[in-house]
Scaffold this motif. Sequence first.
Motif, PDB file in Angstrom:
ATOM      1  N   LYS A  32       0.854  -1.187   0.000  1.00 54.17           N
ATOM      2  CA  LYS A  32       0.000   0.000   0.000  1.00 54.17           C
ATOM      3  C   LYS A  32       0.884   1.230   0.000  1.00 54.17           C
ATOM      4  O   LYS A  32       2.032   1.190   0.449  1.00 54.17           O
ATOM      5  CB  LYS A  32      -0.919   0.007   1.226  1.00 54.17           C
ATOM      6  CG  LYS A  32      -1.883  -1.168   1.295  1.00 54.17           C
ATOM      7  CD  LYS A  32      -2.752  -1.064   2.539  1.00 54.17           C
ATOM      8  CE  LYS A  32      -3.757  -2.211   2.619  1.00 54.17           C
ATOM      9  NZ  LYS A  32      -3.098  -3.511   2.772  1.00 54.17           N
ATOM     10  N   LYS A  33       0.355   2.333  -0.495  1.00 52.11           N
ATOM     11  CA  LYS A  33       1.093   3.589  -0.445  1.00 52.11           C
ATOM     12  C   LYS A  33       1.474   3.883   1.001  1.00 52.11           C
ATOM     13  O   LYS A  33       0.661   3.729   1.915  1.00 52.11           O
ATOM     14  CB  LYS A  33       0.248   4.738  -1.000  1.00 52.11           C
ATOM     15  CG  LYS A  33      -0.206   4.544  -2.447  1.00 52.11           C
ATOM     16  CD  LYS A  33       0.939   4.625  -3.419  1.00 52.11           C
ATOM     17  CE  LYS A  33       0.434   4.542  -4.865  1.00 52.11           C
ATOM     18  NZ  LYS A  33       1.527   4.565  -5.864  1.00 52.11           N
ATOM     19  N   GLY A  34       2.693   4.287   1.221  1.00 49.42           N
ATOM     20  CA  GLY A  34       3.157   4.565   2.578  1.00 49.42           C
ATOM     21  C   GLY A  34       3.850   3.393   3.238  1.00 49.42           C
ATOM     22  O   GLY A  34       4.463   3.551   4.299  1.00 49.42           O
ATOM     23  N   ASP A  35       3.782   2.202   2.628  1.00 57.30           N
ATOM     24  CA  ASP A  35       4.464   1.035   3.189  1.00 57.30           C
ATOM     25  C   ASP A  35       5.983   1.215   3.152  1.00 57.30           C
ATOM     26  O   ASP A  35       6.523   1.953   2.323  1.00 57.30           O
ATOM     27  CB  ASP A  35       4.103  -0.227   2.404  1.00 57.30           C
ATOM     28  CG  ASP A  35       2.776  -0.831   2.828  1.00 57.30           C
ATOM     29  OD1 ASP A  35       2.203  -0.369   3.837  1.00 57.30           O
ATOM     30  OD2 ASP A  35       2.298  -1.771   2.148  1.00 57.30           O
ATOM     31  N   THR A  36       6.658   0.504   4.043  1.00 60.69           N
ATOM     32  CA  THR A  36       8.118   0.524   4.091  1.00 60.69           C
ATOM     33  C   THR A  36       8.670  -0.708   3.393  1.00 60.69           C
ATOM     34  O   THR A  36       8.237  -1.836   3.643  1.00 60.69           O
ATOM     35  CB  THR A  36       8.604   0.547   5.550  1.00 60.69           C
ATOM     36  OG1 THR A  36       8.159   1.760   6.177  1.00 60.69           O
ATOM     37  CG2 THR A  36      10.127   0.471   5.617  1.00 60.69           C
ATOM     38  N   ILE A  37       9.634  -0.468   2.511  1.00 61.86           N
ATOM     39  CA  ILE A  37      10.277  -1.540   1.761  1.00 61.86           C
ATOM     40  C   ILE A  37      11.740  -1.620   2.183  1.00 61.86           C
ATOM     41  O   ILE A  37      12.449  -0.611   2.199  1.00 61.86           O
ATOM     42  CB  ILE A  37      10.179  -1.276   0.239  1.00 61.86           C
ATOM     43  CG1 ILE A  37       8.722  -1.115  -0.180  1.00 61.86           C
ATOM     44  CG2 ILE A  37      10.869  -2.396  -0.534  1.00 61.86           C
ATOM     45  CD1 ILE A  37       7.829  -2.288   0.145  1.00 61.86           C
ATOM     46  N   GLY A  38      12.186  -2.814   2.511  1.00 68.43           N
ATOM     47  CA  GLY A  38      13.576  -3.013   2.899  1.00 68.43           C
ATOM     48  C   GLY A  38      14.466  -3.211   1.692  1.00 68.43           C
ATOM     49  O   GLY A  38      14.067  -3.833   0.705  1.00 68.43           O
ATOM     50  N   ILE A  39      15.674  -2.681   1.761  1.00 68.40           N
ATOM     51  CA  ILE A  39      16.660  -2.860   0.696  1.00 68.40           C
ATOM     52  C   ILE A  39      17.889  -3.536   1.289  1.00 68.40           C
ATOM     53  O   ILE A  39      18.453  -3.062   2.285  1.00 68.40           O
ATOM     54  CB  ILE A  39      17.043  -1.516   0.053  1.00 68.40           C
ATOM     55  CG1 ILE A  39      15.807  -0.891  -0.607  1.00 68.40           C
ATOM     56  CG2 ILE A  39      18.156  -1.704  -0.977  1.00 68.40           C
ATOM     57  CD1 ILE A  39      16.059   0.483  -1.192  1.00 68.40           C
ATOM     58  N   VAL A  40      18.281  -4.643   0.674  1.00 66.84           N
ATOM     59  CA  VAL A  40      19.417  -5.421   1.171  1.00 66.84           C
ATOM     60  C   VAL A  40      20.395  -5.701   0.037  1.00 66.84           C
ATOM     61  O   VAL A  40      20.053  -5.627  -1.145  1.00 66.84           O
ATOM     62  CB  VAL A  40      18.948  -6.757   1.790  1.00 66.84           C
ATOM     63  CG1 VAL A  40      18.104  -6.509   3.025  1.00 66.84           C
ATOM     64  CG2 VAL A  40      18.187  -7.602   0.763  1.00 66.84           C
ATOM     65  N   SER A  41      21.626  -6.029   0.410  1.00 67.08           N
ATOM     66  CA  SER A  41      22.677  -6.389  -0.558  1.00 67.08           C
ATOM     67  C   SER A  41      23.176  -7.802  -0.235  1.00 67.08           C
ATOM     68  O   SER A  41      24.177  -7.972   0.447  1.00 67.08           O
ATOM     69  CB  SER A  41      23.838  -5.389  -0.479  1.00 67.08           C
ATOM     70  OG  SER A  41      23.427  -4.088  -0.823  1.00 67.08           O
ATOM     71  N   PRO A  42      22.485  -8.825  -0.731  1.00 65.02           N
ATOM     72  CA  PRO A  42      22.869 -10.191  -0.382  1.00 65.02           C
ATOM     73  C   PRO A  42      23.973 -10.780  -1.248  1.00 65.02           C
ATOM     74  O   PRO A  42      24.408 -11.911  -1.012  1.00 65.02           O
ATOM     75  CB  PRO A  42      21.567 -10.972  -0.599  1.00 65.02           C
ATOM     76  CG  PRO A  42      20.865 -10.209  -1.663  1.00 65.02           C
ATOM     77  CD  PRO A  42      21.249  -8.771  -1.506  1.00 65.02           C
ATOM     78  N   ALA A  43      24.436 -10.010  -2.237  1.00 61.77           N
ATOM     79  CA  ALA A  43      25.425 -10.557  -3.171  1.00 61.77           C
ATOM     80  C   ALA A  43      26.615  -9.611  -3.280  1.00 61.77           C
ATOM     81  O   ALA A  43      27.410  -9.497  -2.359  1.00 61.77           O
ATOM     82  CB  ALA A  43      24.762 -10.804  -4.529  1.00 61.77           C
TER      83      ALA A  43
END
Length: 308
Positions: free
Chosen positions: A9-20
């Motif tokens: 939904k708009k306003g949701d938090t998305i995680g960003i990761v660097s697994p490689a």
Amino acid sequence: MFVKATVWKKGDTIGIVSPAGPIKREELERGIKIVESLGLRVKLGKHVFDKYGYLAGKDTDRAADLNDMFKDNEVKGIICSRGGYGSGRIVELLDYEVIKQKPKVLLGYSDITYLHTAIRQRTGLITFHGPMVASDMGESDFAKLSYDLLQQFFIPQDVIYTTAISPLEAIVHGKATGALVGGNLSLLTSTLGTPDEIDTKGKLLLLEDVAEPPYKIDSMLNQLKHAGKLEQAEGILIGDFTDCDAKDPETSLSFDQVLVDYLTDLEKPVLKGFRIGHCNPNITVPLGTEATMDTKTKTLHVSAGVRA
């Protein structure tokens, strides 16, 4: 049985990761603007900018970031920053019980193929093969179609791929239905003989790769063939094989010749030309949900990968 994550939904938090592999800060910052333009907030993994040789930090730290994002109730989805190499090193460090309990969208491709395969086969979670924050969204020419297809995370919708997106060529004619699996050919081959060996039985197998000469593609297809993975699939989809032409055509089979050698005798549909992989646009498709390919109509219909 496969599990769908809930819509964003708009306003949701998305995680960003660097697994490689490690990333460039400026590319990630450009990509974050794309994510934020969707009306989303961003939360970075603690080790997203780490560098350990050709890896984005130590194995334990990269795995911890991914585990933390699945545990975090504020985070509604996870996008990988880039591929490169290293995802296979952390699969034994992931908390699959938490992933089962808190299913979330996981988006990425290339080296992330190993994570897609391990997570799907250990938990049933449907994951997504598509653009990443630094290596795709961080590019100045990130395609509008790639951007538009990110809407499938907000509203459950099937992905229907036709020749309106790209020319498609039937190598073997037919129609087949099964769960869509696969991804990067090199990474799929590297799962053979491991606990996360790719399961293709009764499924549609997607293959893509980048910067691999025909003889290496030949070697990898040969390995998949002898492992039974090509024969067990219901159908095969050839995504983008960027920069995979022979450097010296006079001393090499062509990429197309290699495909013909391995795929024409399978007596199952094979469709080539999908803009899925190391290309622009890079079409996002869910992995693990049911799909139907039809060489007569030159279409791929993939069921929605999220639920309301």
